[in-house]
Write a protein that holds these residues in place. Structure first.
Motif, mmCIF file in Angstrom:
data_model
loop_
_atom_site.group_PDB
_atom_site.id
_atom_site.type_symbol
_atom_site.label_atom_id
_atom_site.label_comp_id
_atom_site.label_asym_id
_atom_site.label_seq_id
_atom_site.Cartn_x
_atom_site.Cartn_y
_atom_site.Cartn_z
ATOM 1 N N THR A 33 0.797 -1.228 0.000
ATOM 2 C CA THR A 33 0.000 0.000 0.000
ATOM 3 C C THR A 33 0.827 1.275 0.000
ATOM 4 O OG1 THR A 33 -0.174 -0.051 2.405
ATOM 5 C CG2 THR A 33 -1.982 -1.050 1.135
ATOM 6 N N ILE A 90 -4.465 -4.357 -3.780
ATOM 7 C CA ILE A 90 -4.771 -3.635 -2.542
ATOM 8 C C ILE A 90 -6.229 -3.882 -2.150
ATOM 9 C CG2 ILE A 90 -5.000 -1.348 -1.487
ATOM 10 C CD1 ILE A 90 -2.602 -0.471 -3.203
ATOM 11 N N LYS A 104 -5.107 1.781 3.444
ATOM 12 C CA LYS A 104 -5.656 1.094 2.278
ATOM 13 C C LYS A 104 -6.533 2.044 1.467
ATOM 14 C CE LYS A 104 -8.583 -2.792 0.900
ATOM 15 N NZ LYS A 104 -9.304 -4.003 1.324
ATOM 16 N N SER A 107 -4.409 4.847 -0.201
ATOM 17 C CA SER A 107 -3.577 4.293 -1.265
ATOM 18 C C SER A 107 -4.415 4.023 -2.507
ATOM 19 C CB SER A 107 -2.902 3.011 -0.774
ATOM 20 O OG SER A 107 -2.013 2.518 -1.733
#
Length: 179
Positions: A33, A90, A104, A107
């Protein structure tokens, strides 16, 4: 009755095992990430423009290689493929802890921010490079990308890095951040 209880217990146990299989370690999560964002370091930067325009240079003494007709487009296509693959990876991850959920999300936001720009503006620029169009025109397109997207990218990128620094520190990950 006992058989049902055993079956239900086994079923719940199996679901728990399957769902935990996608839960990475803190280090794996961080790499995917935060560290994967390094591929975007040249987004809306002059350095990526130089990479694309460097494909324009052709030697007059050598015959044209048909494989070189779309070098700039191949560079952009590789970026697009990597970004799409990273988004998928991801998204598929289960955050290993509460702090990881914010990383998360940010990202994914960052990768989704750059993806349409690579697909449209950078691909247009790459096609112009591959068609040996005027470098000044291409550089004007690059400047427009910088003006339109650099600030938003920088803000998202810094958010990911700040969250990543705190996460790395909390989990004692051996990571060095540059300035």
């Amino acid at each position: 009755m006992k058989n049902r209880l055993v079956i239900v217990t086994l079923f719940i146990g199996m679901i728990a095992v399957i769902s935990s299989c996608n839960r990475p370690s803190a280090d794996e999560f961080f790499q995917r990430t935060v560290l994967n964002t390094n591929i975007l370091h040249d987004f809306a930067q002059e350095s990526f423009t130089r990479t694309l325009t460097s494909t324009i240079v052709k030697s007059e003494n050598l015959p044209a290689d048909p494989k070189q007709n779309n070098q700039a487009q191949q560079i952009v296509e590789a970026k697009i493929a990597y970004v799409e693959q990273t988004i998928g990876r991801i998204k598929d991850m289960t955050p290993p802890d509460e702090d990881a959920g914010a990383i998360k999300g940010k990202s994914i936001d960052l990768f989704y921010y750059v993806l349409p720009v690579y697909k449209k503006e950078y691909m247009d620029m790459a096609k112009r490079c591959d068609n040996n169009e005027d470098v000044e025109t291409i550089e004007q397109l690059a400047l427009a990308i910088e003006e339109d997207y650099a600030e938003g990218f920088d803000n998202l990128y810094l958010e990911v890095l700040e969250l990543g620094k705190a996460y790395a520190e909390k989990h004692n990950l051996n990571v060095k951040f540059g300035n």
